[in-house]
Design an enzyme around this catalytic site. Structure first.
Site, short mmCIF file in Angstrom:
data_model
loop_
_atom_site.label_atom_id
_atom_site.label_comp_id
_atom_site.label_asym_id
_atom_site.label_seq_id
_atom_site.Cartn_x
_atom_site.Cartn_y
_atom_site.Cartn_z
N CYS A 126 -21.91 1.92 38.37
CA CYS A 126 -22.24 1.67 36.47
C CYS A 126 -20.54 3.21 36.33
CB CYS A 126 -23.64 2.55 36.09
SG CYS A 126 -23.47 2.67 34.66
N CYS A 133 -23.39 9.94 33.94
CA CYS A 133 -24.89 10.19 33.08
C CYS A 133 -24.54 11.52 33.99
CB CYS A 133 -25.73 9.26 32.83
SG CYS A 133 -25.44 8.33 31.76
N CYS A 151 -27.55 10.47 37.52
CA CYS A 151 -27.89 9.71 37.68
C CYS A 151 -26.92 9.15 38.93
CB CYS A 151 -27.16 8.44 37.03
SG CYS A 151 -27.89 7.08 37.17
N CYS A 161 -40.04 -4.94 29.31
CA CYS A 161 -39.39 -4.15 28.52
C CYS A 161 -37.74 -4.20 29.98
CB CYS A 161 -39.57 -2.97 28.94
SG CYS A 161 -38.36 -1.44 28.32
N CYS A 200 -38.75 1.68 23.26
CA CYS A 200 -39.17 3.10 23.74
C CYS A 200 -37.67 4.00 24.18
CB CYS A 200 -38.87 2.30 25.67
SG CYS A 200 -39.57 2.77 26.75
N ARG A 228 -45.44 8.88 27.77
CA ARG A 228 -45.01 7.91 29.26
C ARG A 228 -44.42 8.79 29.74
NH1 ARG A 228 -42.36 3.23 28.99
NH2 ARG A 228 -44.58 2.27 28.30
#
Ligand code: SAM
Ligand code: DTB
Ligand code: SF4
Length: 319
Positions: free
Chosen positions: A55, A59, A62, A131, A191, A263
């Site tokens: 990616c 971040c 990550c 999702c 979400c 969640r």
């Protein structure tokens, strides 16, 4: 007393709730929880990484960022048939929601996006909530996902606007808010949550909760992740979070966003059964189950059924 749904929570009000004595905080959260939800029910969700690694974003938490050497190999987009096998298995193991994650900065039109649409159609046909979390989106991509049967899109704010720049430099908070708005406009449920344990302060956690609770309407689903430290990332050696901080954040989220499904997401493997029970008491009513999250381990479905049985709770059968 009936809890009112509000979108104008102030930082002082949120700080006051977050800092209540723990028994009082959990009691208040329970009052709200019982008004809007069945306290013995939990939704089981399953994650699948449909496109892993490489990616371009940075971040700091990550394992999939190309900026760090984490040992996670870069893979091509999975085949839809493979994804459907995983979704059927998830359903057989009690999940009512299937979430597909891609390590993309943003969705690009073309062959890969068509393939994702095919996956969405396939999972929707299994009568599960579907999702996706694919990074940033254009309005027309959001609309095409909706047409394919997507029920929810995950896009987290992760932390407070003030702390954000210390975690991610390749995009800004406003980019995240913009994508969430497009998802909402396409009629897909939102979400949106964050991560705790990245070295942020209580004020940052309060700042994140403020941002989430001022989204109108509230995100239908609010994932609260505890950092899973990944070797090779800047947060590999972050100090472990006190589980009671997690409990406070969940209880506060429950009070601020009464209708949302909260969640208990990443990091559950590091929690004792007692801490998980406290999270449920604080108003969490959903978990990810299955041996893997996207790239990191998670309790398996068998262990989770066992846990719910021990707590006298049950998984919802229909979303
Ligand atoms: N690339 C897309 C994006 O960032 O929106 C989707 C996938 S991304 C892995 C989804 C979310 O997972 C992140 O926003 C973050 O909140 C959470 N996450 C990722 N790695 C994590 C970790 N090591 N610990 C806890 N949560 C994590
Ligand atoms: C969310 O908030 N948590 C999930 C889901 N949304 C996509 C992802 C957790 C990822 C944990 C780290 C990993 O397995 O790589
Ligand atoms: Fe990429 Fe998402 Fe990981 Fe950030 S969290 S590096 S955007 S996969």
């Amino acid at each position: 007393m009936t809890a009112r749904i509000r979108y104008d929570w102030t930082r002082d009000e949120i700080r006051h709730i977050y800092r209540l004595p723990l028994p009082e905080l959990i009691f208040q959260a329970q009052l709200v929880h019982r008004e809007f939800h069945r306290p013995d029910e939990v939704q089981l969700c399953r994650l699948l990484s449909i496109k892993t690694g490489g990616c371009p974003e940075d971040c700091a938490y990550c394992s999939q960022s190309a900026h760090y050497q984490t040992g996670v190999a870069r893979e091509a987009l999975l085949d839809p048939s493979h994804v459907l096998v995983a979704a059927r298995r998830a359903k057989a193991e009690g999940a009512t929601r299937f979430c597909m994650g891609a390590a993309w900065r943003q969705v690009s039109d073309g062959k890969d996006f068509e393939r994702v649409l095919e996956m969405v159609r396939g999972v929707a046909a299994l009568e599960m909530e579907v999702c996706c979390t694919l990074g940033m989106l254009s309005q027309s991509q959001a609309e095409r996902l909706k047409e394919a049967g997507l029920t929810a899109y995950n896009h987290n704010l992760d932390t407070s606007p003030e702390f954000y720049g210390q975690i991610i430099t390749t995009r800004v908070y406003q980019d995240r808010l913009g994508t969430i708005e497009k998802v909402r406009k396409a009629g897909i449920s939102v979400c949106c949550g964050g991560i705790l344990g990245m070295g942020e302060s209580d004020e940052d956690r309060i700042g994140l909760l403020k941002q989430l609770s001022r989204l109108d309407p509230h995100p239908e689903s609010v994932p609260i992740n505890m950092l899973v430290p990944n070797p090779g990332t800047p947060l590999a050696n972050a100090e472990e979070l006190d589980p009671l901080v997690l409990v406070r954040a969940i209880a506060t989220a429950r009070i601020l966003m009464p209708r949302s499904r909260v969640r208990l997401a990443a990091g559950r493997r590091g929690l004792s059964p007692e801490a998980v029970a406290l999270c449920f008491l604080a108003g969490a009513n959903s978990i990810f189950t299955g041996e893997k999250l996207l790239t990191t381990p998670n309790p398996g479905a068998g262990a989770d059924h066992h846990m719910l049985e021990a707590f006298g709770m049950k998984a919802i059968v229909r979303a």
